[in-house]
Design a protein around this motif. Structure first.
Motif, PDB file in Angstrom:
ATOM      1  N   LYS A 120      33.158  44.203  48.822  1.00  0.00           N
ATOM      2  CA  LYS A 120      31.757  44.615  48.593  1.00  0.00           C
ATOM      3  C   LYS A 120      30.961  43.595  49.025  1.00  0.00           C
ATOM      4  CE  LYS A 120      32.833  47.394  44.867  1.00  0.00           C
ATOM      5  NZ  LYS A 120      32.365  47.815  43.224  1.00  0.00           N
ATOM      6  N   PRO A 121      31.049  43.391  50.564  1.00  0.00           N
ATOM      7  CA  PRO A 121      30.313  42.017  51.014  1.00  0.00           C
ATOM      8  C   PRO A 121      28.878  41.965  50.745  1.00  0.00           C
ATOM      9  CG  PRO A 121      31.622  43.502  52.839  1.00  0.00           C
ATOM     10  CD  PRO A 121      31.458  44.172  51.640  1.00  0.00           C
ATOM     11  N   THR A 122      28.653  40.705  50.605  1.00  0.00           N
ATOM     12  CA  THR A 122      27.257  40.282  50.283  1.00  0.00           C
ATOM     13  C   THR A 122      26.779  39.435  51.306  1.00  0.00           C
ATOM     14  OG1 THR A 122      28.085  38.413  49.027  1.00  0.00           O
ATOM     15  CG2 THR A 122      27.681  40.466  47.695  1.00  0.00           C
ATOM     16  N   TRP A 123      25.335  38.893  51.592  1.00  0.00           N
ATOM     17  CA  TRP A 123      25.177  38.093  52.693  1.00  0.00           C
ATOM     18  C   TRP A 123      23.819  37.553  52.058  1.00  0.00           C
ATOM     19  CZ3 TRP A 123      20.101  38.917  54.344  1.00  0.00           C
ATOM     20  CH2 TRP A 123      19.478  39.838  54.171  1.00  0.00           C
ATOM     21  N   ALA A 124      23.630  36.206  52.826  1.00  0.00           N
ATOM     22  CA  ALA A 124      22.464  35.513  52.555  1.00  0.00           C
ATOM     23  C   ALA A 124      21.993  34.851  53.866  1.00  0.00           C
ATOM     24  CB  ALA A 124      22.907  34.451  51.785  1.00  0.00           C
ATOM     25  N   ILE A 125      20.574  34.601  54.097  1.00  0.00           N
ATOM     26  CA  ILE A 125      20.042  33.980  55.463  1.00  0.00           C
ATOM     27  C   ILE A 125      20.902  32.615  55.380  1.00  0.00           C
ATOM     28  CG2 ILE A 125      18.070  32.922  56.221  1.00  0.00           C
ATOM     29  CD1 ILE A 125      18.253  36.334  56.530  1.00  0.00           C
ATOM     30  N   ASP A 126      21.182  32.418  56.493  1.00  0.00           N
ATOM     31  CA  ASP A 126      21.929  31.210  57.067  1.00  0.00           C
ATOM     32  C   ASP A 126      21.211  30.479  58.186  1.00  0.00           C
ATOM     33  OD1 ASP A 126      24.312  29.396  56.586  1.00  0.00           O
ATOM     34  OD2 ASP A 126      24.903  30.058  58.377  1.00  0.00           O
ATOM     35  N   GLY A 127      19.971  30.601  58.420  1.00  0.00           N
ATOM     36  CA  GLY A 127      19.075  30.182  59.438  1.00  0.00           C
ATOM     37  C   GLY A 127      17.937  30.816  59.935  1.00  0.00           C
ATOM     38  N   ASP A 128      17.847  31.267  61.201  1.00  0.00           N
ATOM     39  CA  ASP A 128      16.611  32.005  61.340  1.00  0.00           C
ATOM     40  C   ASP A 128      16.597  33.391  60.987  1.00  0.00           C
ATOM     41  OD1 ASP A 128      15.676  29.891  62.905  1.00  0.00           O
ATOM     42  OD2 ASP A 128      16.552  30.615  64.981  1.00  0.00           O
ATOM     43  N   SER A 129      15.697  34.031  60.608  1.00  0.00           N
ATOM     44  CA  SER A 129      15.580  35.458  60.204  1.00  0.00           C
ATOM     45  C   SER A 129      14.497  36.132  60.808  1.00  0.00           C
ATOM     46  CB  SER A 129      15.450  35.529  58.695  1.00  0.00           C
ATOM     47  OG  SER A 129      14.031  35.031  58.112  1.00  0.00           O
ATOM     48  N   PHE A 130      14.481  37.507  60.813  1.00  0.00           N
ATOM     49  CA  PHE A 130      13.409  38.292  61.535  1.00  0.00           C
ATOM     50  C   PHE A 130      13.147  39.332  60.415  1.00  0.00           C
ATOM     51  CE2 PHE A 130      16.157  36.384  64.632  1.00  0.00           C
ATOM     52  CZ  PHE A 130      14.895  35.804  65.496  1.00  0.00           C
ATOM     53  N   ASN A 131      11.935  39.753  60.300  1.00  0.00           N
ATOM     54  CA  ASN A 131      11.448  40.877  59.449  1.00  0.00           C
ATOM     55  C   ASN A 131      11.406  42.327  60.085  1.00  0.00           C
ATOM     56  OD1 ASN A 131      11.697  38.883  57.505  1.00  0.00           O
ATOM     57  ND2 ASN A 131       9.879  39.441  56.435  1.00  0.00           N
ATOM     58  N   GLU A 132      11.854  42.215  61.400  1.00  0.00           N
ATOM     59  CA  GLU A 132      11.286  43.273  62.453  1.00  0.00           C
ATOM     60  C   GLU A 132      12.564  43.541  63.469  1.00  0.00           C
ATOM     61  OE1 GLU A 132       7.353  44.451  64.715  1.00  0.00           O
ATOM     62  OE2 GLU A 132       8.538  42.846  65.906  1.00  0.00           O
ATOM     63  N   LEU A 133      12.712  44.963  63.676  1.00  0.00           N
ATOM     64  CA  LEU A 133      13.867  45.164  64.772  1.00  0.00           C
ATOM     65  C   LEU A 133      13.055  45.932  65.857  1.00  0.00           C
ATOM     66  CD1 LEU A 133      16.432  46.933  62.653  1.00  0.00           C
ATOM     67  CD2 LEU A 133      16.546  44.588  63.267  1.00  0.00           C
ATOM     68  N   VAL A 134      13.534  45.345  67.163  1.00  0.00           N
ATOM     69  CA  VAL A 134      12.598  45.926  68.129  1.00  0.00           C
ATOM     70  C   VAL A 134      13.629  46.911  69.062  1.00  0.00           C
ATOM     71  CG1 VAL A 134      11.686  45.211  70.596  1.00  0.00           C
ATOM     72  CG2 VAL A 134      11.202  43.750  68.319  1.00  0.00           C
ATOM     73  N   LEU A 135      13.705  48.140  69.157  1.00  0.00           N
ATOM     74  CA  LEU A 135      14.678  48.914  69.709  1.00  0.00           C
ATOM     75  C   LEU A 135      14.014  49.476  71.006  1.00  0.00           C
ATOM     76  CD1 LEU A 135      15.278  51.001  66.503  1.00  0.00           C
ATOM     77  CD2 LEU A 135      16.343  48.839  67.080  1.00  0.00           C
TER      78      LEU A 135
END
Length: 207
Positions: A181-196
């Motif tokens: 049941k994978p968990t994740w955490a920010i490990d560097g840069d992050s983005f609050n927006e997806l551009v499609l």
């Protein structure tokens, strides 16, 4: 690519195949047989898919819900082909998005916030992780979620779609297998927006 998506349907067990030897060959499974179709789309391994196992590159020549992976010798110079990894085994897909795989059960991905999409298809940049203490059978689990949307009919051409949130949607992430049941955490840069953006032309209303 091995596109893995979350669908809440009854799970069907995939027959296991035990692979023994010196870890030069692994058998990898998609998450569940119930996920091999999404509105008629196949979500399975394809030939030339690559996974990272303990920072060694593996490739398959097969396709389907189950595939055999071997060390990709073309990824290395002839005198630099690595030895097979030692247990335990942590695997990440796709291998080109894995940038750190030194800790048992945890690895790091770089997940872009910009994606090119084709109508009726699932984006290739899906992330999945597998872990095994010693068995060379790898059962991959999804890391990212599926976003499904339909383009509305508007007067203007739609050349780009942005999806935003108050929390990170992409970036550098450390993922722990966490007993399937994978968990994740920010490990560097992050983005609050997806551009499609569409693979060609404009997004088409209704697609």
């Amino acid at each position: 690519s091995c596109n893995k998506v979350e669908i809440n349907e009854p799970q069907i067990e995939t027959p296991s195949v035990n692979v023994s030897g010196d870890a030069t060959q692994f058998v990898a499974y998609t998450e569940s047989a119930t996920k091999t179709a999404l509105n008629g789309l196949e979500t399975v391994w394809e030939a030339d898919d690559m996974i990272d196992i303990n920072e060694v590159q593996y490739i398959t020549t097969e396709g389907g819900a189950r595939a055999i992976f071997t060390i990709d010798q073309n990824s290395y110079e002839p005198d630099e082909i690595p030895e097979a990894p030692v247990e335990p085994y942590t695997a990440g897909y796709p291998s080109n998005l894995v940038y750190d795989n030194n800790n048992a059960g945890t690895l790091s991905f770089v997940f872009s916030n910009e994606h090119t999409l084709t109508a009726g298809e699932i984006c290739d940049d899906v992330l999945a992780i597998a872990y095994s203490e010693s068995d060379m059978s790898l059962h991959f689990k999804n890391v990212v979620s599926l976003i499904k949307f339909r383009v509305p009919a508007v007067a203007e051409d739609i050349k780009k779609i942005r999806i935003s949130a108050n929390e990170p949607l992409a970036g550098d992430i450390a993922v722990n297998y966490n007993d399937g049941k994978p968990t994740w955490a920010i490990d560097g840069d992050s983005f609050n927006e997806l551009v499609l953006t569409p693979s060609s032309g404009n997004f088409v209303a209704g697609d």
